[in-house]
Motif scaffolding. Structure first.
Motif, short mmCIF file in Angstrom:
data_model
loop_
_atom_site.label_atom_id
_atom_site.label_comp_id
_atom_site.label_asym_id
_atom_site.label_seq_id
_atom_site.Cartn_x
_atom_site.Cartn_y
_atom_site.Cartn_z
N ALA A 85 0.83 -1.21 0.00
CA ALA A 85 0.00 0.00 0.00
C ALA A 85 0.86 1.26 0.00
O ALA A 85 0.48 2.29 -0.56
N GLU A 86 2.05 1.17 0.60
CA GLU A 86 2.91 2.35 0.73
C GLU A 86 3.97 2.46 -0.35
O GLU A 86 4.65 3.48 -0.44
N GLY A 87 4.16 1.42 -1.16
CA GLY A 87 5.15 1.53 -2.23
C GLY A 87 5.96 0.26 -2.41
O GLY A 87 5.72 -0.76 -1.75
N TRP A 88 6.96 0.33 -3.31
CA TRP A 88 7.78 -0.82 -3.65
C TRP A 88 8.77 -1.14 -2.52
O TRP A 88 9.39 -0.24 -1.97
N MET A 134 5.28 0.61 7.34
CA MET A 134 5.40 0.10 5.98
C MET A 134 5.98 1.15 5.03
O MET A 134 6.67 0.81 4.06
N THR A 135 5.72 2.42 5.31
CA THR A 135 6.39 3.48 4.55
C THR A 135 7.90 3.39 4.75
O THR A 135 8.69 3.46 3.81
N GLY A 136 8.30 3.20 6.00
CA GLY A 136 9.71 3.04 6.29
C GLY A 136 10.31 1.80 5.64
O GLY A 136 11.48 1.79 5.26
N LYS A 165 10.46 4.22 -7.48
CA LYS A 165 9.31 4.76 -8.23
C LYS A 165 8.76 3.77 -9.24
O LYS A 165 7.72 4.03 -9.85
N ALA A 166 9.44 2.65 -9.45
CA ALA A 166 9.02 1.67 -10.45
C ALA A 166 9.37 0.27 -9.96
O ALA A 166 10.16 0.11 -9.02
N PRO A 167 8.79 -0.74 -10.56
CA PRO A 167 9.08 -2.12 -10.12
C PRO A 167 10.57 -2.42 -10.17
O PRO A 167 11.22 -2.18 -11.21
#
Length: 477
Positions: free
Chosen positions: A97-100, A404-406, A449-451
């Motif tokens: 939810a927060e990113g890769w 999870m952001t961390g 920013k990308a997979p």
């Protein structure tokens, strides 16, 4: 091992993962009969009683370690049969939810293969144990006994209807369709409470031929999760490399955003979620199966541990609680609970008064932890029904979101995140001072920013070359 009584007999209702592990644990103390309505395959093959096996199943390291404890060497058996041991997060491309999540060196692991292979390897080990037998193509009609004591089961077999199978202990591992609550109520056991949280989730799965060289190069699991904080249906897409050079792709969607069985809509659905990478990877791949769809994935829990159960009975696995399969908790919860049962057996023996009740209570902590994790997220989706979160759940969810952001930028928080998600530690691990300190300083600065696929992986997958993000594999920070 404490065993002060004559040889005893246990009946396990259901030959799926939970039932097999229960039989393995009980075989130290009793002869065991596993009763199942299906013909149990001798090899990895589908069976009617396990329709959810068609979808992605990942054995987290917390569950693999528990099963290894019960059946030493099982991990080697799985990999010898074709399963793949994957390092986490090294072999994982996942957008939470927060990113890769960066692909740091191994912190945890999972076992990737079809559910049919996973079960078949365990089944071969358990049914070869001394004193374990099976009664197949047989359906349990009900339990025998009273509200004070269960004495066996009544079974319809191919040869005989209503056959009595006496038992000193009956373990219900018959799964989501368990009738144990009704059986016990018929004996006069009252007050068995049930809870449910239903996000309306639907699963759709299709198996594809993996690109040439993908398995040999260790192509990662690829997963895009939903964000329950956004008031839209939660949709996910996952590719798991499994045995025989195949990719198992599973899509999911909550109420109002479910996938369908339309094969022409499968890849467009995958490309239409928060990141299109799964759809892009599947584009041009040869499908090997039709689309399998499963509905009825609600979280359900029966509070057997809260009532005065009859002696000689306990339930385990999906008979106690079913979870949104997105979180991959079911097999691990069953295995870890049965380790607690084994400890109880070794300390007190099967003849211990009220053993069944104590076993049910020993299982409860693992069930409760998984239940809280699953339902606290699922109730947030539009149209979700069921029990509301406990007071303070919003504050806890905010803390976990920050953690999870961390985890998208800091190695120590990635490790903390995986420690709990793989069920290697309880969620209280997230409240350790060293973790809290890092969470308070968490930032998304520097997040991918990308997979984070490598150039070699993109080439193997046939993706058009495009600019990779800085540090695509995610080095230690």
């Amino acid at each position: 091992m404490t065993q002060s009584s004559p040889p005893r007999h246990a009946v396990v209702i259901g030959g799926s993962m939970a039932g097999l592990l229960a039989a393995a644990v009980l075989a130290e103390h009793a002869t065991v009969t596993i009763i199942d309505a299906d013909t149990l395959p001798d090899s990895p093959a589908p069976r009617r009683g396990l329709p959810q096996a068609r979808h992605v199943h990942v054995m987290w390291s917390g569950g693999a370690r528990a099963i290894e404890d019960i059946l030493p060497g099982i991990t080697e058996d799985w990999t010898a049969a074709g399963a793949i041991r994957r390092s986490l997060p090294t072999d994982l491309v996942t957008k939470t939810a927060e990113g890769w999540i960066p692909r740091f060196a191994e912190m945890q692991f999972n076992i990737s293969c079809s559910r049919d292979l996973l079960d078949s390897v365990v089944r071969a080990r358990v049914t070869a144990l001394d004193g374990v037998s099976t009664l197949q193509r047989s359906r349990v009609r009900g339990v025998e006994g009273t509200a004070a004591r269960i004495t066996g089961v009544r079974v319809d077999t191919p040869e005989e209807e209503g056959r009595l199978v006496p038992a000193d202990l009956v373990v219900d591992a018959s799964g989501r369709g368990s009738r144990a609550r009704s059986w016990l109520q018929e004996l006069g056991v009252s007050g068995i409470r049930r809870a449910e949280v239903d996000s309306g989730l639907v699963y759709a799965t299709r198996i594809f031929e993996a690109p040439d060289g993908a398995h040999a190069s260790g192509f990662p699991i690829v997963n895009v999760q939903s964000d329950p904080r956004v008031p839209v249906p939660g949709q996910t897409a996952t590719i798991v490399p499994i045995e025989n050079g195949q990719w198992q792709a599973t899509l999911s969607g909550t109420r109002g955003g479910q996938p369908t069985g339309d094969p022409d809509a499968f890849i467009p659905f995958a490309k239409g979620i928060r990141d299109p990478i799964v759809g892009e990877l599947l584009e041009g791949r040869k499908p090997l199966t039709d689309v399998a769809v499963t509905q009825g994935t609600a979280n359900r829990r029966i509070y057997f541990e809260k009532v005065d159960l009859p002696d000689g009975f306990f339930a385990v696995g999906d008979s106690v609680a079913t979870f949104n399969p997105l979180y991959g908790q079911g097999m691990t919860v069953a295995a870890q609970g049965l380790l607690a049962v084994r400890a109880l057996l070794r300390a007190k023996g099967l003849a211990h008064p009220a053993f069944g009740r104590e076993a049910q209570r020993a299982i409860a902590p693992q069930v409760a932890t998984a239940w809280d994790l699953a339902t606290s997220q699922d109730i947030l989706y539009p149209g979700a029904t069921g029990m509301k979160p406990r007071a303070g759940a919003g504050l806890l969810n905010s803390y976990v979101s920050r953690l999870m952001t961390g985890a998208t930028t800091r190695q120590a928080l990635t490790a903390a995140f995986l420690q709990v998600i793989t069920m290697s530690s309880a969620p209280t691990h997230w409240l350790r001072p060293s973790v809290v300190w890092r969470v308070l300083r968490a930032s998304e600065r520097g997040a991918l920013k990308a997979p984070p696929l490598t150039a070699a992986e993109r080439t193997v997958a046939g993706l058009d070359q495009r600019s990779d993000p800085a540090d695509p594999v995610g080095g230690a920070r």
